[in-house]
Design an enzyme around this catalytic site. Sequence first.
Site, PDB file in Angstrom:
ATOM      1  CB  ALA A  65      -0.871  -0.019   1.250  1.00  0.00           C
ATOM      2  N   GLY A 109       0.763  -5.015   0.678  1.00  0.00           N
ATOM      3  CA  GLY A 109      -0.346  -5.019  -0.272  1.00  0.00           C
ATOM      4  C   GLY A 109       0.047  -5.577  -1.636  1.00  0.00           C
ATOM      5  CD  GLU A 112      -2.259  -7.547   2.342  1.00  0.00           C
ATOM      6  OE1 GLU A 112      -1.927  -6.362   2.142  1.00  0.00           O
ATOM      7  OE2 GLU A 112      -2.975  -7.912   3.296  1.00  0.00           O
ATOM      8  CD  GLU A 132       1.578  -5.740   5.505  1.00  0.00           C
ATOM      9  OE1 GLU A 132       2.383  -6.675   5.716  1.00  0.00           O
ATOM     10  OE2 GLU A 132       0.893  -5.667   4.469  1.00  0.00           O
TER      11      GLU A 132
END
Length: 715
Positions: A65, A109, A112, A132
């Site tokens: 992200a 992300g 992911e 994370e």
Amino acid sequence: MGSPELVQLERRGDVAVVRIDHPPVNALAEPVRSALASALGRLGADPEVRAVVITGSGRTFAAGADIRELEAAVLDHAVEPPDFHGLLQLVEDFAQPIVIALNGTALGGGLELAMAGHYRLADPEARLGLPEVNLGIIPGAEGTQRLTRLVGVAKALEMVVGGKPIGAEDACRAGLVDALLDGDVIERAVVFARDAARRGAPHPRARERTEKLGDAASNGPLFAAAREQARKTRAHQTAPLAAIQAVAAAATLPFDEGCRTERALALGCVRSEQARAMLHGFLAERSAAKLPGLAGSGTPAAIEQVAILGAGTMGASIAMACANAGLRVSLSDGSTEALTRGFSTIQRSYQSSVDRGRLTAAAAAERFARIRSVSGYEGCASADLVIEAVYENMTIKKEVFGEIGRRARPGAILASNTSTLDIDQLGAVSGVPESVIGLHFFSPAHVMRLVEIVRGVATGKGVVAAALQFAKRLSKVGVVVRNAPGFVGNRIMFPYMYEAQFLAEEGAPPEQVDQVLTDFGMAMGIFAVDDMGGLDVAWRVRKELRQFEGEDGRKPLVADLLVELGRLGQKVRKGWYRYGEDRKPIPDPEVIALVESVARANRIERRSISREEILERTIYALVNEGARVLGEGVARRAADIDVIYLTGYGFPAFRGGPLYYADSVGLGKIHERLLALERDHGPRFEPAPLLARLAGEGSSFREHDRRLEAAEVLP
Ligand code: 3H9
């Protein structure tokens, strides 16, 4: 609508290649996510497209992200964290097969997203991870749910609690990647995708997998072990425990319910103080590498060949740090025995990495072969960078700098690894002061990430820029500081260390002080640190830097006596503590008796001291000296001091560094407490002028940094 240029679309026959193109690391910011979604929307409607390959541009697939979007949600609770759900569903439910071609790093992300694809193929050099926890959060884009289904509970826990990326081979063994691809990754993925299309549906979806989820009996011990690992390696941090809960949800709940649990846990972390602090640490590290004053200094000289003078502990470990980064190194020492010892230390260290499975024998041999033994100053003439790592003594170092100034090629960088001595004096004797700089590595240099880059008055900007680039090449964090006694890290450490010793004299035994500090989150207590570094080393620094002898006339009384008694620390198994085979500190009644008798002789009243007092006096001493160093311009930014303490001195990541911590307590409160401590204990607690000013303005160190951001000043 996202900007179409953030993803590139290309057709290779009936296969579409979607390439994420968002430099520098293909972060999946909202515009990138929408661009991906709209590209998939179009491809889904195109009857000629039989399969899709998703890949990334450059060396990265996607680093996660977007940190800035995440920061917005961490700082402002009205802002929602990034939401990947729609995109992931689109990918996983896509009618045609989606093949993820991992051309390089896939983190957070990024991974992911990859796990929502039907197939994952990876370049053998790719690295995959859910890091994370390093930011105080957990994967919040269904990562804990898909990962657990793909690799099982044990591996998922290892990845989300440890936060360390794994290599492509490991990922392939674990089932996270379907195959490794040599050569042209995209072309191979296109062939694979066409094959998959030919085989036809159904294409595997991670969310439907259950065969690796285990049962309560087999998973129980795995969760217990993960909690224990989190307690040991990430003490006091909340995100690893939340990550474990999310994996537990994956193992026991249907996918959608598990995702809801993950989302709630992730949100809790995003809103936490710890995430704020850890995100600050992440961004502070990156900002340390950027000095506006260096703009226009040209492309820094590339460093490929390094000459290291001095094969003691530091010289040998700096040689390894350089060899590990692929540089060619020459190592020399005035004494042949010391050189032989240095090389056997290096060999032993590489062998132990091989024994522990951290390096292959071939890689270790290759690294070792990069370090050449030379005599005297032989390596200097051809080196791009010369690093002096001889005994910490000004007379000896000056002699060495005189020699290397004459022998190094013009334009070479001449660095000293001194932890205390004046770089300007070394620059002056070298005859080329503009080329001289300090590179203060921390021991052991092949492990510790911090390098204080010490800029002398004459050091050229280009040399500073090259030193920063060199630190980055070594995968270290370089922080530029000004040449001043003790530079930044050690200068700040002394008042902190002294205060701990004063507390011991007044009645708090070393183990009590250390316990309070480790409960606060410090990696080690300060007495244990002193023992590890060597009491003789601290003694030498005290003598060298007389200004550390207690600014209000109070000097610690016991440390010198311990040195005289030969209690030099861990290396002789006794210092402030005793040490057994396992090197764990054991409180020593002899030391307590010594401290008591010194206190009696000096009429120091002994009393029982509260945890609060210990914490305030030690940590506020650290903060106050940090504010002084900042006010004097020895460090440029408060965030730089935070980075130095986070990476070199074991300050807890979840507290963001000493000055960030001070901000979080509130400078008004700290100022008030310092005034009270000054009244009770003397002028050493007088608030630093900068701290007093910021507190008076209701401001913070962070705000101070912001104001400075635009100014073109170097430390
Ligand atoms: C996440 O994904 C949450 C999800 O679960 C979803 C939640 C809902 N975004 O480190 P470098 C910038 S959390 C934006 O010097 P390297 C960095 O600031 C995220 N920018 O390079 C720097 O910019 P600048 C999980 C990012 O080659 C530049 O890239 N992911 C991001 O030594 C170069 O960075 C992570 O935690 C980002 N995500 O290392 C990965 N990442 O030049 C964090 C980097 O302006 N990133 N930048 O200063 C890394 O570990 C390293 O940056 C990486 C490259 C290994 C990728």
